[in-house]
Design an enzyme around this catalytic site. Sequence first.
Site, short mmCIF file in Angstrom:
data_model
loop_
_atom_site.label_atom_id
_atom_site.label_comp_id
_atom_site.label_asym_id
_atom_site.label_seq_id
_atom_site.Cartn_x
_atom_site.Cartn_y
_atom_site.Cartn_z
CE LYS A 150 46.33 37.65 35.53
NZ LYS A 150 45.30 37.37 36.54
N1 GLU Z 1 44.05 40.07 38.59
C1 GLU Z 1 42.83 39.72 39.24
C2 GLU Z 1 42.56 38.24 39.05
O1 GLU Z 1 43.47 37.46 38.84
C3 GLU Z 1 41.66 40.62 38.83
C4 GLU Z 1 41.32 40.61 37.37
C5 GLU Z 1 40.29 41.67 36.98
O2 GLU Z 1 39.75 42.36 37.84
O3 GLU Z 1 40.06 41.77 35.78
O4 GLU Z 1 41.45 37.78 39.19
#
Ligand code: GLU
Length: 427
Positions: free
Chosen positions: A117
């Site tokens: 993240k």
């Molecule tokens: N931000 C989204 C989540 O928290 C998608 C993450 C992604 O597609 O890599 O799952």
Amino acid sequence: MSVAQLPSYLSKENIGPWHIYLQQVEQVAPLLDKALWPWVETLRRPKRSLIVDVPIRRDNGVVEHFEGYRVHHNTSRGPGKGGVRFHQDVTLSEVMALAGWMTIKNAVVNVPFGGAKGGVRVDPRQLSPAELEGLTRRYTSEISSMIGPDKDIPAPDMNTNAQVMAWMMDTYSMGAGRTVTGVVTGKPLSLGGSLGRPDATGRGVFVTAREAARKLNVPIEGARVAVQGFGNVGEASARIFAQHGARIVAIQDVTGTAYNPTGLDVVALKRFQLENKTLLGAPGCEFIDSAAFWSVPCDFMVPAALESQINRHNADQITARIVVEGANGPTTPEADVILAERGITVVPDVLANAGGVTVSYFEWVQDFSSFFWSEDEINARLERIMSEAFHAIWTMAEVRKMPLRSAAFVIGCSRVLEARATRGLYP
Ligand code: GLU
């Protein structure tokens, strides 16, 4: 350390997002196969964390600095994967927690990714489009040693979107000297994006809600739904619920809480929000106090905003039969206990909101093969993965008499730790 012992840093007062994630891991550790216990420590330690300075020149010529992060929580099952968040409250603790939840989530839906993240502590509403582009490009350049299509693949999260992904892809590609579409997902269609990606998280929220509702004999037709958050996830969840005959009785965003017990017009409300940058003043609804949102009479509650929104202060007010976590980490462990005591079923984030990363996986595969699928194909595959994951978790929860969150964590953590144990230690 034995998995049953709670480390001292897990005191009740210490409830930042990372500590909430750690509490969830502690709760599930004793439920894992004993052979995996020696590896549980892996889940308590992000693999690597990067803090970067992101200076930008504002339109008035002044240089301003922001703090950014990228965390690889775990890469045992594949490259890191997870979104990038722009928000004034982003902290390293939050990004670590979000990366940890990505590790579990990606394992729950069995996509071949680890968890990662990123984020920048900035209020993007205060930036002009040129400043936002500058911030995105400098942040991408600062984390470029961490990312890559077979290393770590960012995607949209709160306050980031397809345009931001396009700038990230371009910045990375300029550094690489060639166009690398697979370095991010959630891109515009014209740059290797996937059909169905914008609605994917909301669609997954609906699919898991529908499956839970079938199990509990709650009809979707006519059901009352309250949604917190009216961004990508909240809007698509509300719209898809409404398309299936549910009544969206409340929608809350940072500007206000729209309420109409006979049902809100989701599409009109979104148009109003985009045009006016607020929900306040939208026709066809009344506006209630933000705290009153939690006690709105409803059958489904969909928290689709920030972490720790459902907590010990409001969990006893919730009237819903089913809480479906569109957000990451919206329910604190204390609130989990209160909801369970009150007989409210919680479809946990690592399952409910996994539709986004599932279609991100499809996008990544399509970019690698330069062969693109139809929207029907995407939605059908998404539907299958989400409902299979739901039923595996539901069955485990029933057989082992545990909440859905614990079952999801048992399945997710076991997959991660099995990969970890099989790979063994380097060197
Ligand atoms: N931000 C989204 C989540 O928290 C998608 C993450 C992604 O597609 O890599 O799952």
